[in-house]
Design a protein around this motif. Structure first.
Motif, PDB file in Angstrom:
ATOM      1  N   GLN A  23       0.832  -1.205   0.000  1.00 27.76           N
ATOM      2  CA  GLN A  23       0.000   0.000   0.000  1.00 27.76           C
ATOM      3  C   GLN A  23       0.870   1.261   0.000  1.00 27.76           C
ATOM      4  O   GLN A  23       0.541   2.260  -0.646  1.00 27.76           O
ATOM      5  CB  GLN A  23      -0.922   0.003   1.225  1.00 27.76           C
ATOM      6  N   LEU A  24       2.011   1.205   0.702  1.00 26.12           N
ATOM      7  CA  LEU A  24       2.941   2.335   0.734  1.00 26.12           C
ATOM      8  C   LEU A  24       3.427   2.676  -0.676  1.00 26.12           C
ATOM      9  O   LEU A  24       3.421   3.844  -1.087  1.00 26.12           O
ATOM     10  CB  LEU A  24       4.134   2.007   1.634  1.00 26.12           C
TER      11      LEU A  24
ATOM     12  N   ASP B 270       0.621   4.195  -2.753  1.00 25.77           N
ATOM     13  CA  ASP B 270       0.391   5.600  -2.413  1.00 25.77           C
ATOM     14  C   ASP B 270       1.484   6.506  -2.987  1.00 25.77           C
ATOM     15  O   ASP B 270       1.210   7.622  -3.428  1.00 25.77           O
ATOM     16  CB  ASP B 270       0.319   5.775  -0.886  1.00 25.77           C
TER      17      ASP B 270
ATOM     18  N   ASN C 102     -12.407   3.005  -6.115  1.00 29.14           N
ATOM     19  CA  ASN C 102     -11.479   4.062  -6.510  1.00 29.14           C
ATOM     20  C   ASN C 102     -11.034   3.877  -7.958  1.00 29.14           C
ATOM     21  O   ASN C 102     -10.915   4.851  -8.720  1.00 29.14           O
ATOM     22  CB  ASN C 102     -10.265   4.049  -5.567  1.00 29.14           C
TER      23      ASN C 102
ATOM     24  N   ILE D 246       0.823   7.345  -6.613  1.00 26.81           N
ATOM     25  CA  ILE D 246      -0.197   8.381  -6.799  1.00 26.81           C
ATOM     26  C   ILE D 246       0.367   9.756  -6.446  1.00 26.81           C
ATOM     27  O   ILE D 246       0.113  10.743  -7.137  1.00 26.81           O
ATOM     28  CB  ILE D 246      -1.452   8.056  -5.957  1.00 26.81           C
ATOM     29  N   GLU D 247       1.171   9.824  -5.364  1.00 27.75           N
ATOM     30  CA  GLU D 247       1.782  11.095  -4.962  1.00 27.75           C
ATOM     31  C   GLU D 247       2.673  11.658  -6.062  1.00 27.75           C
ATOM     32  O   GLU D 247       2.796  12.873  -6.227  1.00 27.75           O
ATOM     33  CB  GLU D 247       2.621  10.902  -3.694  1.00 27.75           C
TER      34      GLU D 247
ATOM     35  N   GLU E 229     -11.064  -3.054   2.365  1.00 27.41           N
ATOM     36  CA  GLU E 229      -9.976  -2.361   1.670  1.00 27.41           C
ATOM     37  C   GLU E 229      -9.985  -2.697   0.177  1.00 27.41           C
ATOM     38  O   GLU E 229      -9.736  -1.837  -0.678  1.00 27.41           O
ATOM     39  CB  GLU E 229      -8.633  -2.727   2.287  1.00 27.41           C
TER      40      GLU E 229
END
Length: 820
Positions: A623-624, A627, A663, A630-631, A656
């Protein structure tokens, strides 16, 4: 001194009759030699050989040369030939003779010949006894009436000449010097200058030139303003670009399509394609003339932002608005799909283009073939090439080279060699690149003799090997165990006048590693006097090829501590090796190093490591990474979303998984059959636990969807189930004692034309056995065999358990009956 020379020339021109009889005779001879010359500007006139009279010509007084050139004023071809012949015979032209030929070329409008003369002066100015601006002083003498435009024409030509060799400071100096003389070049010349400055990355200088136009006495035209908008957009000064339209309005200059399209392109260039498209639509509604190119830049913008669906919609909208679709619009979209590996869509768009009668070209075909090659679909490259060839599309050297490379990769070098004959048959001469590709193919196969023979053939056919050709050959020798021969080739390369560089050294290093000679590769690197970071990067690649991942990673880290990052392809190769070996932590360190050194990992790298962490059950780190993507402005694709959803389903974090699923849809990414299968499978397990445990039923999150909900949504979305998807649902129904629904789904699958596999049959057989329908289970096993599907141990175990269960039931019933 120059003034004295001018007075001397003017005086001499009036007294030509006083020249010596010998000089006059020689001049008449020169003219006689030129009588057969053509007056066509397009060809350079060849004059008869005058070497016999070179001494006489050399002795001719420069004033006589000026007079002779002036006498040929209405025959510029002969004048230019005479001028060039004198130069070849050793005559040194001065400012007066150059000025005379320049005057003639200006008058007759021979712009290209004038450019060549001015470029000659520019290149030789340091060796001449005059400066180029002295031409203006000479030509100003005696100007009257119609001659007044001569200096403007010359200044235009001089600006163009300086710009063509990127001597921009000299151009600016010319502009101001001519202004002081009372004239300036045409605005077209300034436009040309500004455009070339932008092309060379000197945007600020282009803007500065515009700001000086009024001081020079020039009035900007519509293209000047368009070029200014282009410069401001390149700088990112989009607000100032908008202000230019206001300035045009005040100057009563109507913007052209170029200006409007340039502003739209500026928005797209800076990641604002959505806004660019809105501007395009608004201007189109306002009846502002926009052509196909405006739509093309928006399509390119969306493709660069990975918004391929939006790019395709622009193409459809363009057609609706009456824009005639052409190969450039389609080509932009095809390029976008190829760039991001969606070759299926690229081919679909290409087929649509062809069906509308729009001819494709070899550039687009090469894009498609290269995309297939990058995806490792080498056989498909060959098939597509043949398909394009058979429908009569012209395929150039680049197309042939891509397919030759693909054939070499699959070991069909002989077929690749046949392409050379095919090219010759089409009057396409194979070049050094084509030969080098085939030489590399033979080296990959270990056929060094064939590689060397082809190398010699290349030289015999007049193609001089370049450093790349020698690098390929050196790498081939190294990878096939001929280390000494590879190193000796370096000396031969230098003997041919070529300079050894990092490329050929790297090929030898990698070749030695591939050939299992890692120590020799290390020794060769140590022996290089001019070793560089790129050589060490090649050793990182070599370690990976030799499966020495530990050494590769250690060297990678060592180089990074010195601020050097190996190229992205090498990072990707090392990263893949780490992931394959399950060393996810080191793979993560590699990504962090790339971040620190301002290098962006590819989406495939993110995908691999996210998948590896999910496989290991480490959803936190997966998940890190998700993310971080996306950042950094990267949109995860369908594959990455599906990997993450599958990871959460495996550890029963269904909420989740659902959040990610929703999403994904919000981002416009359509789930495919694999995504739905993952969700069906995950929710099936939860439903089974709910049935087996009343407490689990009470704790069940109300937001968790039933598996049948996904099935219904899937059909509404037009996603067709495959065998695996049907099997998951059949298994769920069998496990939840809904055998009738399982049978219905099984029959539906067969009706759609899908063939059940071993797993599908086993699931239904287990369902039958669970309910005690052993005879039906046996019938299904026989049906499997009749379809050519052999039951495996799982199938037979399920059937065996069913038979045992049925026997126990019968035995229990018999006991009950006997006791009664």
């Amino acid at each position: 001194m120059l003034g004295q020379s001018l007075r001397k020339i003017n005086s001499a021109l009036l007294t030509f009759s006083s020249f010596s009889p010998t000089a006059t005779k020689e001049m008449h001879y020169a003219l006689a030699q030129l009588t057969s010359s053509s007056s066509d500007e397009q060809e350079i006139v060849s004059t008869p050989n005058m070497n016999h009279y070179s001494d006489q010509f050399f002795e001719l007084h420069r004033i006589e040369v000026v007079q002779t050139l002036n006498s040929l004023r209405k025959q510029p071809d002969k004048a230019l030939s005479f001028f060039n012949q004198l130069k070849e015979d050793g005559f040194s032209h001065d400012v007066c003779t150059y000025a005379t030929i320049v005057r003639i070329l200006c008058y007759c409008g021979w712009d290209r010949k004038l450019d060549l003369v001015l470029l000659e002066i520019i290149r030789k100015e340091k060796c001449l006894d005059f400066e180029i601006m002295d031409l203006f002083e000479v030509l100003e003498e005696g100007l009257e009436g119609e001659d007044s435009n001569l200096l403007v024409r010359l200044s235009n030509a001089l600006v163009k000449a300086y710009v063509s060799v990127e001597m921009f400071d000299e151009v600016i100096d010319t502009l101001f010097q001519t202004r002081r003389r009372g004239f300036v070049p045409h605005i077209f010349s300034c436009n040309f200058l500004m455009n070339r400055l932008i092309h060379c990355g000197k945007v600020d200088m282009a803007v500065a030139i515009y700001q000086q136009l009024k001081r020079l006495g020039l009035k900007p035209n519509d293209y000047t303003y368009g070029i200014l908008i282009k410069a401001l957009c390149k700088k990112g000064s989009l607000k100032e670009a908008v202000d230019v339209f206001q300035e045009m309005d005040e100057a009563e200059v109507r913007p052209n399509a170029f200006a409007y399209t340039t502003y739209i392109e500026g928005l797209c260039m800076h990641g604002m394609t959505d806004l660019g498209y809105e501007v395009l639509k608004a201007w189109k509604e306002a009846k502002i003339p926009l052509d196909a190119f405006a739509y093309c830049v928006v399509i390119k913008g969306f493709c660069n932002e990975m918004k391929l669906k939006e790019a395709e919609n622009v193409l459809f909208e363009a057609e609706k608005h009456g824009i005639v679709l052409d190969v450039f619009l389609y080509g932009a979209l095809i390029r976008g799909y190829c760039k991001f590996g969606n070759i299926i869509k690229a081919l679909a768009v290409h087929n649509d283009m062809m069906s509308k009668g729009i001819k494709t070209n070899c550039v687009i075909v090469t894009l498609i073939l290269q995309s297939l090659c990058q995806m490792g679909l080498d056989f498909e490259v060959v098939n597509q090439f043949k398909e394009f060839r058979d429908i009569g599309i012209f395929l150039d050297e680049a197309c042939h080279n891509v397919v030759a490379d693909a054939l070499c990769k699959v070991g069909k070098v002989e077929e690749a060699v046949e392409l050379l004959d095919e090219m010759r048959g089409k009057q396409i001469s194979p070049d050094v690149i084509n030969y080098t590709t085939l030489i590399n193919g033979f080296c990959l196969q270990g056929k060094l003799e064939d590689a060397l023979n082809l190398f010699e053939e290349m030289k015999e056919n007049g193609h001089k090997p370049d450093i790349v050709s020698y690098s390929v050959l050196a790498g081939g020798l190294a990878r096939n165990g001929l280390a000494r021969e590879a190193i000796n080739l370096l000396n031969y390369v230098e003997a041919q006048g070529l300079k050894r560089n990092a490329v050929i050294h790297n090929m030898i290093i990698k070749g030695l590693c591939i050939g299992g000679k890692v120590k020799e590769a290390e020794a060769f690197l140590d022996s290089l006097a001019d070793k560089c970071f790129e050589n060490y990067a090649a050793l990182v690649d070599g370690y990976c090829e030799a499966r020495r991942t530990k050494e590769a990673f250690e060297l990678f880290v060592k180089l990074s501590k010195q601020g050097f990052l190996v190229r992205k392809a090498s990072c990707s190769k090392l990263f893949s090796c780490l992931c394959v070996e399950g060393d996810n932590e080191k793979a993560l360190i590699l990504l962090k190093i790339m971040f620190l050194l301002n290098a962006e990992p590819t989406k495939l790298m993110y995908s691999k490591l996210i998948g590896a962490f999910c496989q290991a059950g480490n959803l936190r780190k997966a998940q890190l990474l998700f993310d971080i993507m996306i950042e950094k402005g990267l949109t995860p694709d369908l594959v990455i979303y599906t990997i993450m959803i599958s990871g959460y389903c495996k550890v029963n974090f269904l909420q989740e998984a659902l959040d990610l699923f929703n999403n994904m849809k919000e981002r416009g990414i359509k789930p495919d059959v694999i995504t739905y299968t993952v969700l069906l499978n995950g929710h099936t397990k939860v439903n089974l636990r709910s049935l087996s445990s009343p407490e689990a039923t009470q704790r069940k999150d109300k937001t968790i969807m039933d598996a049948s909900t996904f099935w219904s949504e899937m059909k509404c979305m037009g996603v067709k189930p495959d065998v695996v998807c049907y099997t998951v649902l059949i298994d769920q129904y069998c496990r939840t004692n809904n055998l009738q629904e399982a049978i219905r789904i099984f029959d539906e699958m067969i009706d759609t034309g899908l063939e059940p596999d071993n797993v599908t049959y086993t699931a239904l057989i287990s369902g039958y056995c669970k309910r005690g329908y052993v005879e039906k289970a046996v019938t299904l096993v026989n049906e499997m065999s009749s379809r050519g599907i052999q039951p495996d141990t799982c199938t037979m175990s399920a059937l065996h358990r069913g038979i045992l269960k049925a026997k126990r039931v019968v035995r229990s019933k018999d006991l009950c009956d006997s006791s009664g």
